[in-house]
Design a protein around this motif. Structure first.
Motif, mmCIF file in Angstrom:
data_model
loop_
_atom_site.group_PDB
_atom_site.id
_atom_site.type_symbol
_atom_site.label_atom_id
_atom_site.label_comp_id
_atom_site.label_asym_id
_atom_site.label_seq_id
_atom_site.Cartn_x
_atom_site.Cartn_y
_atom_site.Cartn_z
ATOM 1 N N PRO A 3 0.841 -1.206 0.000
ATOM 2 C CA PRO A 3 0.000 0.000 0.000
ATOM 3 C C PRO A 3 0.876 1.256 0.000
ATOM 4 C CG PRO A 3 -0.609 -1.493 1.786
ATOM 5 C CD PRO A 3 0.653 -2.018 1.174
ATOM 6 N N GLU A 4 0.430 2.275 -0.672
ATOM 7 C CA GLU A 4 1.140 3.545 -0.701
ATOM 8 C C GLU A 4 0.330 4.586 0.051
ATOM 9 O OE1 GLU A 4 2.120 4.613 -4.690
ATOM 10 O OE2 GLU A 4 3.286 2.806 -4.995
ATOM 11 N N PRO A 5 1.003 5.587 0.617
ATOM 12 C CA PRO A 5 0.278 6.576 1.413
ATOM 13 C C PRO A 5 -0.692 7.432 0.607
ATOM 14 C CG PRO A 5 2.588 7.188 1.187
ATOM 15 C CD PRO A 5 2.430 5.819 0.584
ATOM 16 N N GLU A 6 -0.372 7.702 -0.648
ATOM 17 C CA GLU A 6 -1.244 8.565 -1.456
ATOM 18 C C GLU A 6 -2.099 7.728 -2.388
ATOM 19 O OE1 GLU A 6 0.095 12.675 -2.493
ATOM 20 O OE2 GLU A 6 1.980 11.563 -2.654
ATOM 21 N N ARG A 7 -3.386 7.733 -2.155
ATOM 22 C CA ARG A 7 -4.319 6.994 -3.001
ATOM 23 C C ARG A 7 -4.969 7.987 -3.960
ATOM 24 N NH1 ARG A 7 -5.082 1.880 -0.790
ATOM 25 N NH2 ARG A 7 -7.246 1.579 -1.357
ATOM 26 N N LEU A 8 -4.151 8.478 -4.869
ATOM 27 C CA LEU A 8 -4.597 9.474 -5.840
ATOM 28 C C LEU A 8 -5.372 8.802 -6.957
ATOM 29 C CD1 LEU A 8 -1.264 11.490 -6.278
ATOM 30 C CD2 LEU A 8 -3.187 12.016 -4.756
ATOM 31 N N PRO A 9 -6.248 9.553 -7.618
ATOM 32 C CA PRO A 9 -6.821 9.038 -8.865
ATOM 33 C C PRO A 9 -5.699 8.916 -9.899
ATOM 34 C CG PRO A 9 -7.517 11.302 -8.493
ATOM 35 C CD PRO A 9 -6.711 10.896 -7.307
ATOM 36 N N PHE A 10 -6.002 8.326 -11.033
ATOM 37 C CA PHE A 10 -5.047 8.161 -12.119
ATOM 38 C C PHE A 10 -5.491 9.009 -13.305
ATOM 39 C CE2 PHE A 10 -4.612 4.468 -9.534
ATOM 40 C CZ PHE A 10 -3.256 4.168 -9.565
ATOM 41 N N PHE A 11 -4.535 9.716 -13.904
ATOM 42 C CA PHE A 11 -4.793 10.352 -15.184
ATOM 43 C C PHE A 11 -4.360 9.343 -16.235
ATOM 44 C CE2 PHE A 11 -3.436 12.496 -19.014
ATOM 45 C CZ PHE A 11 -4.577 13.234 -19.306
ATOM 46 N N THR A 31 -14.168 1.347 -10.977
ATOM 47 C CA THR A 31 -13.946 2.771 -10.719
ATOM 48 C C THR A 31 -15.157 3.406 -10.051
ATOM 49 O OG1 THR A 31 -14.726 3.429 -12.915
ATOM 50 C CG2 THR A 31 -12.372 2.968 -12.685
ATOM 51 N N ALA A 32 -14.863 4.396 -9.213
ATOM 52 C CA ALA A 32 -15.915 5.176 -8.562
ATOM 53 C C ALA A 32 -16.256 6.417 -9.385
ATOM 54 C CB ALA A 32 -15.457 5.600 -7.163
ATOM 55 N N ARG A 33 -15.269 6.862 -10.198
ATOM 56 C CA ARG A 33 -15.460 8.086 -10.965
ATOM 57 C C ARG A 33 -14.531 8.074 -12.162
ATOM 58 N NH1 ARG A 33 -12.494 12.935 -9.785
ATOM 59 N NH2 ARG A 33 -11.980 12.068 -7.754
ATOM 60 N N GLU A 34 -15.050 8.517 -13.309
ATOM 61 C CA GLU A 34 -14.269 8.703 -14.532
ATOM 62 C C GLU A 34 -14.761 9.978 -15.190
ATOM 63 O OE1 GLU A 34 -14.819 5.299 -17.071
ATOM 64 O OE2 GLU A 34 -13.900 3.923 -15.634
ATOM 65 N N GLU A 35 -13.839 10.858 -15.566
ATOM 66 C CA GLU A 35 -14.245 12.099 -16.205
ATOM 67 C C GLU A 35 -13.145 12.602 -17.129
ATOM 68 O OE1 GLU A 35 -14.296 15.562 -13.415
ATOM 69 O OE2 GLU A 35 -13.732 14.037 -11.959
ATOM 70 N N PRO A 36 -13.522 13.310 -18.186
ATOM 71 C CA PRO A 36 -12.510 13.872 -19.086
ATOM 72 C C PRO A 36 -11.612 14.840 -18.317
ATOM 73 C CG PRO A 36 -14.708 14.100 -20.024
ATOM 74 C CD PRO A 36 -14.879 13.646 -18.603
ATOM 75 N N ALA A 37 -10.338 14.844 -18.689
ATOM 76 C CA ALA A 37 -9.376 15.740 -18.042
ATOM 77 C C ALA A 37 -8.184 15.916 -18.975
ATOM 78 C CB ALA A 37 -8.929 15.155 -16.698
ATOM 79 N N ARG A 38 -7.269 16.787 -18.548
ATOM 80 C CA ARG A 38 -6.036 17.002 -19.293
ATOM 81 C C ARG A 38 -4.919 17.276 -18.290
ATOM 82 N NH1 ARG A 38 -8.769 21.800 -19.290
ATOM 83 N NH2 ARG A 38 -7.538 23.678 -18.906
ATOM 84 N N ILE A 39 -3.705 17.078 -18.759
ATOM 85 C CA ILE A 39 -2.551 17.500 -17.972
ATOM 86 C C ILE A 39 -1.709 18.411 -18.849
ATOM 87 C CG2 ILE A 39 -2.492 15.483 -16.450
ATOM 88 C CD1 ILE A 39 -0.141 14.408 -18.165
ATOM 89 N N LEU A 68 -10.818 7.427 -10.838
ATOM 90 C CA LEU A 68 -10.640 7.097 -9.425
ATOM 91 C C LEU A 68 -11.146 5.681 -9.185
ATOM 92 C CD1 LEU A 68 -9.888 7.935 -6.526
ATOM 93 C CD2 LEU A 68 -12.266 8.693 -6.262
ATOM 94 N N PRO A 69 -10.240 4.754 -8.848
ATOM 95 C CA PRO A 69 -10.695 3.391 -8.538
ATOM 96 C C PRO A 69 -11.578 3.391 -7.288
ATOM 97 C CG PRO A 69 -8.336 3.423 -8.963
ATOM 98 C CD PRO A 69 -8.791 4.858 -8.843
ATOM 99 N N ARG A 70 -12.497 2.433 -7.232
ATOM 100 C CA ARG A 70 -13.280 2.256 -6.012
ATOM 101 C C ARG A 70 -12.322 1.922 -4.875
ATOM 102 N NH1 ARG A 70 -17.582 -1.896 -8.441
ATOM 103 N NH2 ARG A 70 -15.765 -3.172 -7.962
#
Length: 131
Positions: A3-11, A31-39, A68-70
């Motif tokens: 396990p890692e301390p930061e459970r960030l969503p993934f781009f 996934t709990a959430r999926e939405e269009p994005a950019r970096i 964002l994974p569940r």
């Protein structure tokens, strides 16, 4: 799986975006959430084999999705994506590096997220000879 301390969503970009071939088996239903994005600060290169995002000038943009994974699936999804992307923490033979970035949603708000960027020396080859 550690396990890692930061459970960030993934781009994600390319085949991991919703509708992509790798999304279908690696992310769909977990996934709990999926939405269009950019970096920003990254460029997208063709192959070999699939797209690679590479660190680039600050004004460069890669479009994709913020995923964002569940909670119950997070560690498994992270491990699956790490394997898919050829990433192991600290391994000098990594194909990609998983790094924290700021993803920008369509409404302009931002969220920290993990992204897989091509590791050196592949990133250098893509910058000099890639498309």
């Amino acid at each position: 799986m550690t396990p890692e301390p930061e459970r960030l969503p993934f781009f994600v970009y390319g085949t991991l975006c919703p509708g992509g071939t790798n999304h279908a088996w690696a992310l769909r239903g977990r996934t709990a959430r999926e939405e269009p994005a950019r970096i920003t600060g990254a460029l997208l290169y063709d192959g070999p084999g699939y797209p690679y995002a590479v660190a680039g000038p600050p004004e460069s943009v890669v479009h994709g999705a913020l995923v964002l994974p569940r909670e119950a699936d997070y560690d498994e999804v992270r491990a699956t994506l790490d394997r898919l992307e050829g990433y192991a923490p600290g391994d000098p033979a990594n194909l990609y590096e998983r790094v924290a970035t700021e993803a920008v949603r369509t409404d302009g708000s931002t969220e920290p997220a993990w992204v897989y960027l091509a590791a050196e020396p592949l990133a250098g080859r893509l910058r000099s000879t890639g498309t």
